[in-house]
Write an enzyme that holds these catalytic residues in place. Structure first.
Site, PDB file in Angstrom:
ATOM      1  N   LYS A  48       0.844  -1.207   0.000  1.00 46.99           N
ATOM      2  CA  LYS A  48       0.000   0.000   0.000  1.00 46.99           C
ATOM      3  C   LYS A  48       0.874   1.249   0.000  1.00 46.99           C
ATOM      4  O   LYS A  48       0.627   2.199  -0.744  1.00 46.99           O
ATOM      5  CB  LYS A  48      -0.924  -0.008   1.236  1.00 46.99           C
ATOM      6  CG  LYS A  48      -2.051  -1.021   1.144  1.00 46.99           C
ATOM      7  CD  LYS A  48      -2.828  -1.172   2.447  1.00 46.99           C
ATOM      8  CE  LYS A  48      -3.964  -2.181   2.286  1.00 46.99           C
ATOM      9  NZ  LYS A  48      -4.712  -2.452   3.523  1.00 46.99           N
ATOM     10  N   GLN A  92      -4.695  -1.191   9.932  1.00 44.49           N
ATOM     11  CA  GLN A  92      -4.640  -2.488   9.242  1.00 44.49           C
ATOM     12  C   GLN A  92      -5.238  -3.588  10.124  1.00 44.49           C
ATOM     13  O   GLN A  92      -4.914  -3.700  11.306  1.00 44.49           O
ATOM     14  CB  GLN A  92      -3.179  -2.812   8.871  1.00 44.49           C
ATOM     15  CG  GLN A  92      -2.996  -4.086   8.077  1.00 44.49           C
ATOM     16  CD  GLN A  92      -3.617  -4.028   6.670  1.00 44.49           C
ATOM     17  OE1 GLN A  92      -3.709  -2.980   6.051  1.00 44.49           O
ATOM     18  NE2 GLN A  92      -4.058  -5.170   6.181  1.00 44.49           N
ATOM     19  N   ASP A 115     -11.186   3.468   5.072  1.00 41.90           N
ATOM     20  CA  ASP A 115     -11.723   2.129   4.830  1.00 41.90           C
ATOM     21  C   ASP A 115     -13.253   2.099   4.871  1.00 41.90           C
ATOM     22  O   ASP A 115     -13.851   1.080   4.530  1.00 41.90           O
ATOM     23  CB  ASP A 115     -11.212   1.166   5.915  1.00 41.90           C
ATOM     24  CG  ASP A 115      -9.926   0.468   5.511  1.00 41.90           C
ATOM     25  OD1 ASP A 115      -9.880  -0.069   4.404  1.00 41.90           O
ATOM     26  OD2 ASP A 115      -8.976   0.460   6.319  1.00 41.90           O
TER      27      ASP A 115
HETATM   28  N1  GUN Z   1      -7.019  -6.318   6.221  1.00 39.38           N
HETATM   29  C1  GUN Z   1      -7.399  -7.021   5.120  1.00 39.38           C
HETATM   30  N2  GUN Z   1      -8.075  -6.220   4.253  1.00 39.38           N
HETATM   31  C2  GUN Z   1      -8.117  -4.998   4.813  1.00 39.38           C
HETATM   32  C3  GUN Z   1      -8.673  -3.747   4.389  1.00 39.38           C
HETATM   33  O1  GUN Z   1      -9.284  -3.597   3.312  1.00 39.38           O
HETATM   34  N3  GUN Z   1      -8.493  -2.702   5.254  1.00 39.38           N
HETATM   35  C4  GUN Z   1      -7.860  -2.848   6.450  1.00 39.38           C
HETATM   36  N4  GUN Z   1      -7.756  -1.762   7.225  1.00 39.38           N
HETATM   37  N5  GUN Z   1      -7.342  -3.989   6.868  1.00 39.38           N
HETATM   38  C5  GUN Z   1      -7.459  -5.067   6.049  1.00 39.38           C
END
Ligand code: GUN
Length: 286
Positions: A48, A92, A115
């Site tokens: 990311k 995360q 998110d």
């Molecule tokens: N862990 C797995 N997928 C995601 C996501 O889309 N956002 C976040 N914050 N954690 C994740």
């Protein structure tokens, strides 16, 4: 059978995000909170942040050991909420077990909730508000289907999974009473009986359960579209890892009209939508 190229569609989105940032000379920033030492989470966060650099988004990483106290993270979110230089906050998942995920996402300022996991944003998605922030994986899947001109309207879509992250927001988005949506959706989960008989009726099957190669050809209707959200790490003896989806790709692919591979399917779209959402948050905060 056509293999959906998630990288190509994701790259187009990243290009658009980058062009807008450069053209308007924007200063866009994303704060990332990573707690614990989950190998997959570390890998995702690294990917990311790499893409952030590529599109001129400044990313800041706040890393904590798995023993971190809940209040330490809540205090950091408070600080980031009040920091004018931060547009978006990503926590995360998964978090260490002793940390209450709901408390953490409730604390994030809704306009920085990249998110869409804050209850205000989740509620806006549920109720169809125009200013909702859509969670990255579901909006990534819908963007992929649109890019391949795969029609959703009146289709029977079966989602295997019921997570807050993917399945629930996706269900809400797919049944919207809006042009291009209006799907009929079935949700299946670990208590569903006769799973195969339900998945076999799906025009579009979306699988998000985190079980390597679980879906084999006897779950599939001929000519259907299969979207695999799973990212499962299979560790080999030499401690390297291979990534596979929830769908047994080789076994299933010839039955489908379209299928997403793992990797290079849904995964890159989640990251691209995260960066697009970061830009959306930036605009909300200005
Ligand atoms: N862990 C797995 N997928 C995601 C996501 O889309 N956002 C976040 N914050 N954690 C994740």
């Amino acid at each position: 059978m056509k293999i959906i190229n998630g990288i190509e569609i994701a790259d187009n989105i990243l290009e658009d995000v980058k062009n807008e940032i450069i053209k308007k000379n924007l200063k866009v920033s994303l704060a990332v909170i990573l707690a614990g030492d989950d190998f997959a989470s570390k890998t995702y966060v690294k990917m990311k942040r790499k893409k952030c650099t590529l599109v001129n988004i400044n990313s800041y990483l706040f890393e904590y050991p798995s023993s971190v106290g809940e209040n330490t993270i809540l205090d950091k979110i408070d600080e980031l909420n009040n920091d004018k230089n931060i547009d978006a906050i990503l926590v995360q998942l998964p978090l260490p077990k002793h940390i209450d995920e709901k408390k953490i996402f409730s604390k994030i300022n809704p306009s920085k909730d990249v998110d869409g996991f804050n209850p205000i944003n989740a509620g806006k998605v549920l109720l169809g508000y125009d200013d909702a922030i859509f969670p990255c994986t579901p909006i990534g899947i819908i963007t992929l289907l649109k890019a391949y001109k795969i029609d959703i309207t009146s289709k029977h879509i079966t989602i295997v999974g019921r997570s807050n992250l993917v399945a629930k927001p996706l269900l809400i988005m797919l049944i919207q009473k809006k042009k291009e949506f209006n799907a009929t959706v079935t949700i299946c989960h670990s208590y569903t009986k006769n799973l195969k008989s339900i998945t076999k009726k799906a025009d579009i099957l979306i699988v998000a359960i985190g079980k390597a190669n679980f879906i084999t050809k006897d779950f599939i209707k001929k000519g259907s579209v299969v979207i695999d959200v799973g990212i499962n790490y299979i560790y080999k003896n030499d401690s390297t890892a291979k990534i596979v989806g929830d769908v047994d790709f080789e076994n299933v692919k010839d039955l489908c009209s379209y299928i997403t591979p793992v990797p290079k399917g849904v995964g890159p779209m989640t990251i691209a939508m995260l960066l697009k959402n970061t830009l959306i948050c930036h605009k909300k905060n200005k």
